[in-house]
Design a protein around this motif. Structure first.
Motif, mmCIF file in Angstrom:
data_model
loop_
_atom_site.group_PDB
_atom_site.id
_atom_site.type_symbol
_atom_site.label_atom_id
_atom_site.label_comp_id
_atom_site.label_asym_id
_atom_site.label_seq_id
_atom_site.Cartn_x
_atom_site.Cartn_y
_atom_site.Cartn_z
ATOM 1 N N ASP A 72 0.650 -1.324 0.011
ATOM 2 C CA ASP A 72 0.304 -0.312 0.275
ATOM 3 C C ASP A 72 0.965 1.156 0.065
ATOM 4 O OD1 ASP A 72 0.813 -0.589 2.737
ATOM 5 O OD2 ASP A 72 -0.930 -0.756 3.527
ATOM 6 N N GLU A 73 0.425 2.107 -0.077
ATOM 7 C CA GLU A 73 0.851 3.844 -0.384
ATOM 8 C C GLU A 73 -0.297 4.631 0.083
ATOM 9 O OE1 GLU A 73 3.035 5.704 0.525
ATOM 10 O OE2 GLU A 73 4.246 5.376 -0.363
ATOM 11 N N TYR A 74 0.594 6.171 0.430
ATOM 12 C CA TYR A 74 -1.018 7.233 0.970
ATOM 13 C C TYR A 74 -0.419 7.673 -0.469
ATOM 14 C CZ TYR A 74 -0.230 6.038 5.721
ATOM 15 O OH TYR A 74 -0.282 5.813 6.825
ATOM 16 N N VAL A 75 -2.218 8.308 -0.934
ATOM 17 C CA VAL A 75 -2.897 9.401 -2.154
ATOM 18 C C VAL A 75 -1.919 10.841 -1.704
ATOM 19 C CG1 VAL A 75 -4.168 10.241 -3.186
ATOM 20 C CG2 VAL A 75 -4.300 7.597 -2.741
ATOM 21 N N GLY A 76 -1.222 11.216 -2.736
ATOM 22 C CA GLY A 76 -1.345 13.358 -2.379
ATOM 23 C C GLY A 76 0.159 13.286 -1.255
ATOM 24 N N PHE A 77 0.414 12.382 -0.890
ATOM 25 C CA PHE A 77 1.900 12.521 -0.073
ATOM 26 C C PHE A 77 2.530 12.466 -1.097
ATOM 27 C CE2 PHE A 77 3.129 10.894 4.023
ATOM 28 C CZ PHE A 77 2.507 12.109 5.100
ATOM 29 N N PRO A 78 3.456 13.177 -0.348
ATOM 30 C CA PRO A 78 5.006 13.636 -0.480
ATOM 31 C C PRO A 78 6.214 12.304 -0.812
ATOM 32 C CG PRO A 78 4.772 15.720 0.333
ATOM 33 C CD PRO A 78 3.826 14.278 1.187
ATOM 34 N N ARG A 79 5.963 12.152 -1.560
ATOM 35 C CA ARG A 79 7.060 10.848 -1.549
ATOM 36 C C ARG A 79 8.437 10.797 -0.685
ATOM 37 N NH1 ARG A 79 9.016 6.882 -6.592
ATOM 38 N NH2 ARG A 79 6.226 7.301 -6.891
ATOM 39 N N ASP A 80 8.933 11.465 -1.203
ATOM 40 C CA ASP A 80 10.335 11.886 0.030
ATOM 41 C C ASP A 80 9.586 12.478 1.731
ATOM 42 O OD1 ASP A 80 9.010 14.560 -0.273
ATOM 43 O OD2 ASP A 80 11.109 15.369 -0.920
ATOM 44 N N MET A 179 -6.748 9.353 1.839
ATOM 45 C CA MET A 179 -6.764 8.527 0.426
ATOM 46 C C MET A 179 -5.571 6.808 0.892
ATOM 47 S SD MET A 179 -9.714 9.662 -2.183
ATOM 48 C CE MET A 179 -8.064 10.582 -3.453
ATOM 49 N N ALA A 180 -5.790 5.990 0.372
ATOM 50 C CA ALA A 180 -4.246 5.029 -0.180
ATOM 51 C C ALA A 180 -5.221 4.558 -1.506
ATOM 52 C CB ALA A 180 -4.019 4.795 1.226
ATOM 53 N N LEU A 181 -4.092 3.555 -1.478
ATOM 54 C CA LEU A 181 -3.815 2.775 -2.629
ATOM 55 C C LEU A 181 -3.614 1.253 -2.167
ATOM 56 C CD1 LEU A 181 -1.631 4.407 -6.063
ATOM 57 C CD2 LEU A 181 -4.333 4.951 -5.217
ATOM 58 N N THR A 182 -4.625 0.236 -2.290
ATOM 59 C CA THR A 182 -3.737 -0.962 -1.518
ATOM 60 C C THR A 182 -3.643 -2.096 -3.216
ATOM 61 O OG1 THR A 182 -4.341 -2.182 0.559
ATOM 62 C CG2 THR A 182 -6.104 -0.985 -0.346
ATOM 63 N N VAL A 183 -3.308 -2.776 -2.143
ATOM 64 C CA VAL A 183 -3.451 -4.539 -2.857
ATOM 65 C C VAL A 183 -4.651 -4.731 -2.536
ATOM 66 C CG1 VAL A 183 -1.339 -5.308 -3.471
ATOM 67 C CG2 VAL A 183 -2.455 -5.715 -1.665
ATOM 68 N N GLY A 184 -5.138 -5.766 -2.945
ATOM 69 C CA GLY A 184 -7.303 -6.025 -2.714
ATOM 70 C C GLY A 184 -6.937 -7.126 -2.146
ATOM 71 N N MET A 185 -7.607 -7.903 -1.685
ATOM 72 C CA MET A 185 -7.598 -9.161 -0.476
ATOM 73 C C MET A 185 -7.588 -10.195 -1.473
ATOM 74 S SD MET A 185 -8.009 -8.334 2.280
ATOM 75 C CE MET A 185 -7.121 -9.730 3.431
ATOM 76 N N GLY A 186 -8.381 -10.251 -2.861
ATOM 77 C CA GLY A 186 -8.123 -10.846 -3.557
ATOM 78 C C GLY A 186 -6.710 -11.006 -4.775
ATOM 79 N N THR A 187 -5.603 -10.074 -4.614
ATOM 80 C CA THR A 187 -4.613 -10.040 -5.372
ATOM 81 C C THR A 187 -3.521 -10.519 -3.936
ATOM 82 O OG1 THR A 187 -5.275 -7.654 -4.960
ATOM 83 C CG2 THR A 187 -2.521 -8.409 -5.774
ATOM 84 N N ILE A 188 -3.584 -11.068 -2.596
ATOM 85 C CA ILE A 188 -3.081 -11.566 -1.707
ATOM 86 C C ILE A 188 -3.578 -12.609 -1.718
ATOM 87 C CG2 ILE A 188 -2.931 -11.429 1.023
ATOM 88 C CD1 ILE A 188 -3.099 -8.620 0.716
ATOM 89 N N MET A 189 -5.020 -13.019 -1.769
ATOM 90 C CA MET A 189 -5.138 -14.356 -2.356
ATOM 91 C C MET A 189 -4.544 -14.897 -3.291
ATOM 92 S SD MET A 189 -6.689 -15.344 0.692
ATOM 93 C CE MET A 189 -7.854 -16.847 0.350
ATOM 94 N N ASP A 190 -4.154 -14.345 -4.186
ATOM 95 C CA ASP A 190 -3.338 -14.832 -5.404
ATOM 96 C C ASP A 190 -2.363 -15.109 -5.185
ATOM 97 O OD1 ASP A 190 -5.784 -14.913 -6.831
ATOM 98 O OD2 ASP A 190 -5.109 -13.417 -7.998
#
Ligand code: GLP
Length: 269
Positions: A72-80, A179-190
């Motif tokens: 996962d990663e935050y949305v709109g948050f400075p990368r540094d 807000m954040a981006l995250t892998v889904g439960m299905g992504t992890i289950m794969d």
């Protein structure tokens, strides 16, 4: 599902690091054959990363032919920003080992098209041949990545609105990502294997929900009951809400489960 119960956080971290080390070594990665590893951030995996760095420094494992995919990663948050998951991953782990920058995949929360970023991440995982081992942490409410209560248990990588992350940014609410981006439960289950790290008394209810109650989208961690190769690694404190019978059963298996982290012949040389 395997439940691995260690005495404390340090032992749980070491067990998890050894499990990752052995998984990479057994796979025997090379230029034509990369090992794919899913990784979490948060406080929990830090002890495990420290151990992996130590194994790398002692020549016991290499990440040269490893591709990583972060949860996962935050949305709109400075990368540094020091609390962005990019910064945390590089400062606490990646920069200390021999992973190539292009092989450490972290969602870009500053992408102009967030949906396309999520779809591209799924494609990159597919192109890498899927994930061999997905390592995760868990929130006290049982969330995996940012798959909070009510997340679809077959979800894919996506944009999520966050409910409660004020612990970050010293509680400065104006800086707290919503807000954040995250892998889904299905992504992890794969993934072929999943290993979840659960330590501390504040995670004990989540562990109880994961182990002793049914699969429920209000506790997304419970979905791993349906995974053919899931390992939960915890410390004593996290077992506080489990039945004595459950704890005894899994502790009785530790002599077998510990064989999974014995040094492989290539390591003990
Ligand atoms: C949140 C984060 C996860 C993290 C979890 C546990 O749910 N989105 O990425 O695994 O918290 O965090 P910690 O290990 O700090 O307790």
């Amino acid at each position: 599902m395997k439940l691995i119960i260690l005495n404390d956080y340090d032992q749980a971290s070491e067990w998890a690091a050894k499990y990752i080390r052995n998984s990479i070594l057994k796979f025997s990665p090379g230029p034509e054959r990369y090992f794919t590893l899913g990784l979490p951030t948060g406080r929990t995996p830090m002890g495990c990363y420290k151990k992996l760095i130590e194994y790398f420094q002692n020549g016991k494992v290499s990440f040269q032919y490893v591709k990583t995919f972060n949860m996962d990663e935050y949305v709109g948050f400075p990368r540094d920003h020091p609390e962005s998951y990019h910064s945390v991953m590089w400062s606490s782990f990646f920069k200390h080992v021999d992973i190539k920058e292009e092989n450490a995949h972290i969602l870009d929360g500053n992408a102009t098209d967030l949906q396309a970023e999520c779809e591209a991440f799924e494609e990159k995982i597919k192109a890498a041949g899927g994930i061999e081992l997905f390592v995760g942490g868990v929130g006290p409410d049982g969330q995996i990545g940012f798959n909070e209560q009510g997340s679809s248990l077959v979800s894919r990588t996506r944009v999520k609105t966050l409910a409660n992350n004020a612990r970050f940014c010293d509680g400065n609410l104006s800086m707290v990502p919503t807000m954040a981006l995250t892998v889904g439960m299905g992504t992890i289950m794969d993934a072929k294997e999943v290993m979840i790290l659960i330590t501390g008394a504040h995670k004990s209810f989540a562990l109880y929900k994961a182990m002793e109650e049914g699969i429920n989208h209000m506790w997304t961690v419970s979905v791993f009951q349906q995974h053919p190769q899931a390992v939960l690694v915890c410390d004593e404190d996290a077992t506080l809400e489990l039945r004595v019978k459950t704890v005894k059963y899994f502790k009785g298996m530790m002599h077998l489960h510990n064989k999974l982290v014995d040094p492989l012949p290539s390591v003990s040389k």
